[in-house]
Motif scaffolding. Sequence first.
Motif, short mmCIF file in Angstrom:
data_model
loop_
_atom_site.label_atom_id
_atom_site.label_comp_id
_atom_site.label_asym_id
_atom_site.label_seq_id
_atom_site.Cartn_x
_atom_site.Cartn_y
_atom_site.Cartn_z
N VAL A 647 0.91 -1.18 0.03
CA VAL A 647 -0.13 0.13 0.08
C VAL A 647 0.91 1.45 0.01
O VAL A 647 0.64 2.28 -0.86
CB VAL A 647 -1.12 0.04 1.24
N SER A 648 1.98 1.25 0.61
CA SER A 648 2.98 2.21 0.91
C SER A 648 3.45 2.64 -0.66
O SER A 648 3.86 3.64 -1.14
CB SER A 648 4.05 1.93 1.80
N LEU A 651 0.79 4.09 -2.73
CA LEU A 651 0.55 5.67 -2.69
C LEU A 651 1.70 6.40 -3.20
O LEU A 651 1.61 7.31 -3.53
CB LEU A 651 0.44 5.72 -1.00
N ALA A 690 2.39 10.10 2.53
CA ALA A 690 1.41 9.23 2.57
C ALA A 690 1.95 7.83 2.66
O ALA A 690 1.26 7.07 3.19
CB ALA A 690 0.66 9.47 1.19
N ALA A 694 0.82 5.36 5.70
CA ALA A 694 0.16 4.05 5.42
C ALA A 694 1.08 2.70 5.81
O ALA A 694 0.52 1.83 6.53
CB ALA A 694 0.30 3.93 3.74
N TYR A 695 2.55 2.78 5.83
CA TYR A 695 3.26 1.66 6.19
C TYR A 695 3.30 1.77 7.71
O TYR A 695 3.08 0.68 8.37
CB TYR A 695 4.71 1.95 5.58
N THR A 697 1.25 2.80 9.87
CA THR A 697 0.02 2.13 10.53
C THR A 697 -0.50 0.85 10.17
O THR A 697 -1.01 0.07 11.15
CB THR A 697 -1.30 3.05 10.16
N LEU A 698 -0.16 0.29 8.88
CA LEU A 698 -0.42 -0.80 8.63
C LEU A 698 0.53 -2.16 9.07
O LEU A 698 0.08 -3.29 8.87
CB LEU A 698 -0.49 -1.15 6.95
#
Lengths: 699, 79
Positions: A647-648, A651, A690, A694-695, A697-698
Motif C-alpha cells: 500500500v505504501s 501511494l 502518504a 500508510a506503512y 499504520t499497517l
Amino acid sequence: MNNPIIALLGNPNVGKTSLFNRITKLNQKVGNYPGITVEKREGSLTANNKTYKIIDLPGTYTLFPSSLDEEVVFNTLVDQNNKLKPNLIVVVGEPSNLKRSIILYQQARELGLPAIFVINMIDEATTKGIHIDISKLESLLKTRIFQTNARTGVGIDKLISAFDSIPPIYIGNFDIPEQHALALAEAKKLFPLESEYNTWQYLAKGNIEFFSKETNDKLENIRGKHKITPQILQKEESIQRNKNLEQSLSSIISKDSGLKSITNAIDKILLHPILGYIIFFGVLFLIFQGIYNWSGPAMDFIDMQFGDLAAYVQSVLPAGPLPDLLSNGIIKGIGGIVIFVPQIVILYIFISLMEETGYMSRVVFLMDRWLRPFGLNGKSVIPLISGVACAVPAVMSARNIENSKERLVTMLVTPFMTCSARLPIYIVIIGLVIPESTFLGFNIQGIILFALYILGILAALGSAWLLNKIIKTKHKSFLIFELPTYKFPDWKNLLLNVWDKSSSFVFGAGKIILAISVILWALGSFGPGDKFKNAEEIVTQNNPTLSEEDLSHEISSYKVEHSYLGYLGMVIEPIVEPLGYDWKMGIGLISSFAAREVFVGTMATVYSIGDDADIEDDASKRTILSKMRAEVNKNTGLPAYNLASGVSLLLFYAFAMQCMSTIAIVKKETASWKWTLIQTGFMTGLAYIAALIAYQTLK
Amino acid sequence: MRDKSSLDKLKKGEKAVIVDLNSNEIPPKFYEMGFLPGTEIEVKHIAPLNGPICLNIIASNSLIAIRKSEAKVIIIDPK
C-alpha cells in the motif's frame, strides 16, 4: 532578399487552419514562438514566381490580448523588431460573424499594416441565408475581398495570386475619444515616430512585452495621472467600433431570419442539466476504454519490434559495453518512448474530434461549475482529462486558459491524474498484496485500482484548492468563450493535429527519456571494485548447481547489486526504510524517476528474472509475481511485498512526480524553474508522507 | 418604464437588451464577443447549481457562455 511573410489573422473557428493547410499544401512545420511556448505554425508556398513564408497566427478576437495566444498576435504584428512581422496580413472571417473579423481587420489596418480580407466557409452563407454585398464591403474596407471554402479548395488560387497586392491607403474610422486627448498627447512624446493609433494602442494595452520597463512605467504614469485604465480605453474603443460598423454593415449584410439551426436541437440534449452530464461521462468512459483496449495490440507490436531489434543487435555485435549500450540503453530507451504513441494517438483522436465538432466547448460549459471551487477553470477540464493518458500532452493543452493563475494551477496539478505509466506498477503491486477475492460481488483488486484513479483526481483537486489559496494574482478570474455550431470534423486537420501532438511527444519528451535511460544503463552496467568485475566467477563458484539460464539471471542480479545503481540504492536505504522498502526497492524508486514504468523492469532485473519480463504476458507475469512474493526484506525479515509495504508503494507512485518528461514539459510551459521545483518537491513530499503513514499504520 | 435588471436574473428562454456593463474590470473580450449596449440576447442554457449561462447574441446568432459572476454586472432591459 527575404521571402515575403504572409500572416493569417482571424477569430477562432473561422476555418483559418484549414485555409492555412490549403495554402501551404501541408508544406509546413510546427514550432514555438521564440522564448515562449505558444504553438507556431509556419509553412511555405511557391507561387507568383517567388517563395512566401506563411504564418498561421493563433486565433484571436481582438488585438487587446487576454491570453498568451493573443499576446503573441499583438507582438508579432506591432513589434518593429519582430522577425516575423508580416508584409501582408490575410484577415480571415466567416459569413455568420463578419463584424468581429472586420474589427480585427480595422485594428490591423490602423496600426499601419497592409491587409486583404477573406470570407472563408462561404458555402455557409447560402445554408444560413446570409447575403453579403461584396463590392460595397470592398469599398468599406478599402481592400480586395476573397471568398473561399478551405474544405473544398474553392477560391484558394485567386487568393494566392493576390499575395503581392498592395491595398490602397486606409484611413481609420475610429476617432480617439476627445477626453483622452491630453493623455494621448503626452504618450505621443514617448513615440514621436509612431502613428496616433499606434500610440493609443500602447496606452490602452497595459504592459507591453517588447518595451523596456522604463517605457512601460512612463506609460503607466500617464495612465495614473489621467485616471485611466486599459480596461476603460479598450471598452471605449470596442463600443465605438461596434457602433460605427453596425451602421455601415446594415446595408451590406442581410440575413433571412427564421432559419433554425441544427445546433440548437443538439444542444438541447448535450447541454441538458442531467442528460448532458450523463452523455459527457459516457464519452469519458469511451475514451478510457479506447485508450486501454484498442492500444493493446499496437503496444505489443511495438514492444516486440524493439525487443527483437535489441536482441538482433546483441546477436550480431560482439559482446561488450558499446553494443550493450546500443541494445539495452538506446534501443530500449527509444522503445520506452515509442510504446506510448498508440495511447497518445488514440487520446488525441478523441480530443481532436471533440474540438473539431465543437463538443469540447460544451464540456467546458458543463464542467466550469465543478472546477471553480478549486480555483480551476472550465477549460482546465481538457488538461485534466488528457492527464489520464499522459501528463506531457495534457500540460501542453493548458495553453488556451486565459487567466495566468488558473493556467499555472492547472499545469501544476495535472500530473496527479493517474497516467497510463502508473498502470503497470499498480497491476503488479495490487497483484502481490491484495487478495483475489470479491466484496459485494466485485473483484477487490478492481476496486482498489478504481480507488487509485479516484485518489489521483482528489489529489489534483485538493492541491489545486491549496495552490489557489497560496498563489496571488492581479487578474480577476473570468470565463467567456464561444460555443461554435456543430460541424463535421475536417479529417485533414484532425490527422495533422494528432501527428503534431504525437511527434512533439516523441521528439520533445523522448530526448529526455532517452538521456535518462542511457544514464541509468551506465549506472547499472558499471560498478566499483572487484565484486562487479568478477561477478561471473563469484556467482558461478557459489552456485555450482544452477542451470545456465538461471545462472545468467543470477549474475545480472549480482551485478546490479554491486553496480553504481546498487550502491545508490543502498545509500538511500535509510531514507526509504521507514516506508517499508529495502535497497532493492530503492533502486526501483531511483530508476523509475525517469519514468514510472521503469520500476517493473528494474525489479525484474534485481530479482534476476531477466529484464525482458513482460507484465502483460501471463507466464512472465506469474514468474515475476512469484519471485517478488518470495522476496524477503532483510531489514524486517518479513516478505518484502506485504500489505503494508505494498500500500505504501501504491501511494508513493500515486503521488510522486516520477517522470522526467513531465518535469521537462512543465519547465518549458511555465518557463519557471521555481514552479517546476515546487511542483516536484510538493508531489514527492506528499508521496513520502502518504507512504510513511500508510506503512507505519499497517505494519 | 420597465425595471432594469442584471443578466444573471434571466431565466432560460427569456430575452433582453443589454444596457450597460457596470464594471471597469470586465476584460475587453466581452465587448469584442458581442456584449455591447443595445445588443439583444436570449438565455439559451443555464448550467446547474449556479453554473455558467449560455446566451444567444441574436444579431450574430452566436452562442457565448459566461459565468454568473460576470452576468451580474451586465445591466439589461428585460423584454
